[in-house]
Design a protein around this motif. Sequence first.
Motif, PDB file in Angstrom:
ATOM      1  N   ALA A   1       0.834  -1.200   0.000  1.00 56.31           N
ATOM      2  CA  ALA A   1       0.000   0.000   0.000  1.00 56.31           C
ATOM      3  C   ALA A   1       0.869   1.252   0.000  1.00 56.31           C
ATOM      4  N   ARG A   2       0.431   2.241  -0.742  1.00 54.58           N
ATOM      5  CA  ARG A   2       1.089   3.546  -0.764  1.00 54.58           C
ATOM      6  C   ARG A   2       0.362   4.460   0.219  1.00 54.58           C
ATOM      7  N   THR A   3       1.098   5.195   1.019  1.00 53.91           N
ATOM      8  CA  THR A   3       0.508   6.109   1.993  1.00 53.91           C
ATOM      9  C   THR A   3       0.305   7.474   1.350  1.00 53.91           C
ATOM     10  N   ILE A   4      -0.909   8.013   1.532  1.00 56.90           N
ATOM     11  CA  ILE A   4      -1.236   9.331   0.985  1.00 56.90           C
ATOM     12  C   ILE A   4      -1.943  10.154   2.063  1.00 56.90           C
ATOM     13  N   PRO A   5      -1.736  11.475   2.056  1.00 53.88           N
ATOM     14  CA  PRO A   5      -2.459  12.322   3.017  1.00 53.88           C
ATOM     15  C   PRO A   5      -3.903  12.538   2.564  1.00 53.88           C
ATOM     16  N   GLN A   6      -4.743  12.861   3.511  1.00 53.62           N
ATOM     17  CA  GLN A   6      -6.152  13.126   3.235  1.00 53.62           C
ATOM     18  C   GLN A   6      -6.313  14.186   2.149  1.00 53.62           C
ATOM     19  N   ARG A   7      -5.451  15.169   2.139  1.00 51.01           N
ATOM     20  CA  ARG A   7      -5.498  16.239   1.141  1.00 51.01           C
ATOM     21  C   ARG A   7      -5.365  15.679  -0.270  1.00 51.01           C
ATOM     22  N   GLU A   8      -4.465  14.705  -0.468  1.00 52.00           N
ATOM     23  CA  GLU A   8      -4.299  14.111  -1.796  1.00 52.00           C
ATOM     24  C   GLU A   8      -5.548  13.329  -2.203  1.00 52.00           C
ATOM     25  N   LEU A   9      -6.158  12.646  -1.248  1.00 51.71           N
ATOM     26  CA  LEU A   9      -7.409  11.936  -1.539  1.00 51.71           C
ATOM     27  C   LEU A   9      -8.479  12.918  -2.005  1.00 51.71           C
ATOM     28  N   ARG A  10      -8.581  14.057  -1.328  1.00 55.03           N
ATOM     29  CA  ARG A  10      -9.571  15.066  -1.693  1.00 55.03           C
ATOM     30  C   ARG A  10      -9.273  15.688  -3.058  1.00 55.03           C
TER      31      ARG A  10
ATOM     32  N   SER B   1      -9.008  12.644  -6.206  1.00 50.47           N
ATOM     33  CA  SER B   1      -9.870  11.474  -6.020  1.00 50.47           C
ATOM     34  C   SER B   1     -10.108  10.687  -7.308  1.00 50.47           C
ATOM     35  N   ALA B   2     -10.313  11.341  -8.425  1.00 51.12           N
ATOM     36  CA  ALA B   2     -10.570  10.619  -9.679  1.00 51.12           C
ATOM     37  C   ALA B   2      -9.363   9.790 -10.088  1.00 51.12           C
ATOM     38  N   LYS B   3      -8.175  10.386  -9.983  1.00 48.36           N
ATOM     39  CA  LYS B   3      -6.950   9.669 -10.334  1.00 48.36           C
ATOM     40  C   LYS B   3      -6.726   8.480  -9.389  1.00 48.36           C
ATOM     41  N   LEU B   4      -6.978   8.686  -8.098  1.00 50.03           N
ATOM     42  CA  LEU B   4      -6.800   7.614  -7.125  1.00 50.03           C
ATOM     43  C   LEU B   4      -7.815   6.483  -7.341  1.00 50.03           C
ATOM     44  N   MET B   5      -9.044   6.831  -7.677  1.00 53.84           N
ATOM     45  CA  MET B   5     -10.047   5.790  -7.933  1.00 53.84           C
ATOM     46  C   MET B   5      -9.665   4.954  -9.150  1.00 53.84           C
ATOM     47  N   ASP B   6      -9.092   5.591 -10.178  1.00 53.98           N
ATOM     48  CA  ASP B   6      -8.604   4.840 -11.336  1.00 53.98           C
ATOM     49  C   ASP B   6      -7.493   3.879 -10.923  1.00 53.98           C
ATOM     50  N   ALA B   7      -6.604   4.349 -10.044  1.00 54.86           N
ATOM     51  CA  ALA B   7      -5.514   3.500  -9.569  1.00 54.86           C
ATOM     52  C   ALA B   7      -6.046   2.325  -8.749  1.00 54.86           C
ATOM     53  N   VAL B   8      -7.052   2.583  -7.916  1.00 53.07           N
ATOM     54  CA  VAL B   8      -7.664   1.507  -7.127  1.00 53.07           C
ATOM     55  C   VAL B   8      -8.332   0.493  -8.050  1.00 53.07           C
ATOM     56  N   ALA B   9      -9.038   0.979  -9.056  1.00 54.73           N
ATOM     57  CA  ALA B   9      -9.685   0.085 -10.018  1.00 54.73           C
ATOM     58  C   ALA B   9      -8.652  -0.776 -10.740  1.00 54.73           C
ATOM     59  N   ALA B  10      -7.428  -0.270 -10.872  1.00 52.21           N
ATOM     60  CA  ALA B  10      -6.351  -1.017 -11.518  1.00 52.21           C
ATOM     61  C   ALA B  10      -5.641  -1.950 -10.545  1.00 52.21           C
ATOM     62  N   GLY B  11      -6.058  -1.932  -9.254  1.00 53.75           N
ATOM     63  CA  GLY B  11      -5.506  -2.880  -8.295  1.00 53.75           C
ATOM     64  C   GLY B  11      -4.626  -2.297  -7.207  1.00 53.75           C
ATOM     65  N   GLU B  12      -4.389  -0.997  -7.205  1.00 52.62           N
ATOM     66  CA  GLU B  12      -3.533  -0.388  -6.181  1.00 52.62           C
ATOM     67  C   GLU B  12      -4.290  -0.200  -4.865  1.00 52.62           C
ATOM     68  N   THR B  13      -3.529  -0.141  -3.772  1.00 50.20           N
ATOM     69  CA  THR B  13      -4.090   0.073  -2.441  1.00 50.20           C
ATOM     70  C   THR B  13      -3.409   1.290  -1.817  1.00 50.20           C
ATOM     71  N   PHE B  14      -4.192   2.088  -1.088  1.00 47.92           N
ATOM     72  CA  PHE B  14      -3.671   3.293  -0.455  1.00 47.92           C
ATOM     73  C   PHE B  14      -4.067   3.315   1.015  1.00 47.92           C
ATOM     74  N   VAL B  15      -3.154   3.808   1.848  1.00 54.84           N
ATOM     75  CA  VAL B  15      -3.462   4.088   3.248  1.00 54.84           C
ATOM     76  C   VAL B  15      -3.573   5.604   3.354  1.00 54.84           C
ATOM     77  N   VAL B  16      -4.710   6.078   3.821  1.00 51.40           N
ATOM     78  CA  VAL B  16      -4.971   7.511   3.933  1.00 51.40           C
ATOM     79  C   VAL B  16      -4.630   7.959   5.349  1.00 51.40           C
ATOM     80  N   THR B  17      -3.879   9.050   5.438  1.00 54.33           N
ATOM     81  CA  THR B  17      -3.489   9.566   6.745  1.00 54.33           C
ATOM     82  C   THR B  17      -4.123  10.928   7.004  1.00 54.33           C
ATOM     83  N   ARG B  18      -4.305  11.218   8.284  1.00 53.17           N
ATOM     84  CA  ARG B  18      -4.747  12.548   8.725  1.00 53.17           C
ATOM     85  C   ARG B  18      -3.749  12.983   9.794  1.00 53.17           C
TER      86      ARG B  18
END
Length: 82
Positions: free
Chosen positions: A2-11, A14-31
Amino acid sequence: MARTIPQRELRNESAKLMDAVAAGETFVVTRHGEPVAELRPIQSVRKTFISPEDLARIAGAGVRIDREQFRRDLDAVIDQSV
């Protein structure tokens, strides 16, 4: 892994991250640097469709069940009384 990303990057991405998740990637979101969530693809528990090729392969395996032995095995492990 899993790649760690801050909440700000998720916000903001989001579209780019959802495409990455659909391709099989996993992310840990931090605050504030602390992990708070995991964003990952949904894993299908089981197939709901069996292709004709798979069905032919399964059927062609030639597995036969002795029904009397099967019943004896069930009776040995399951209490059939009410």
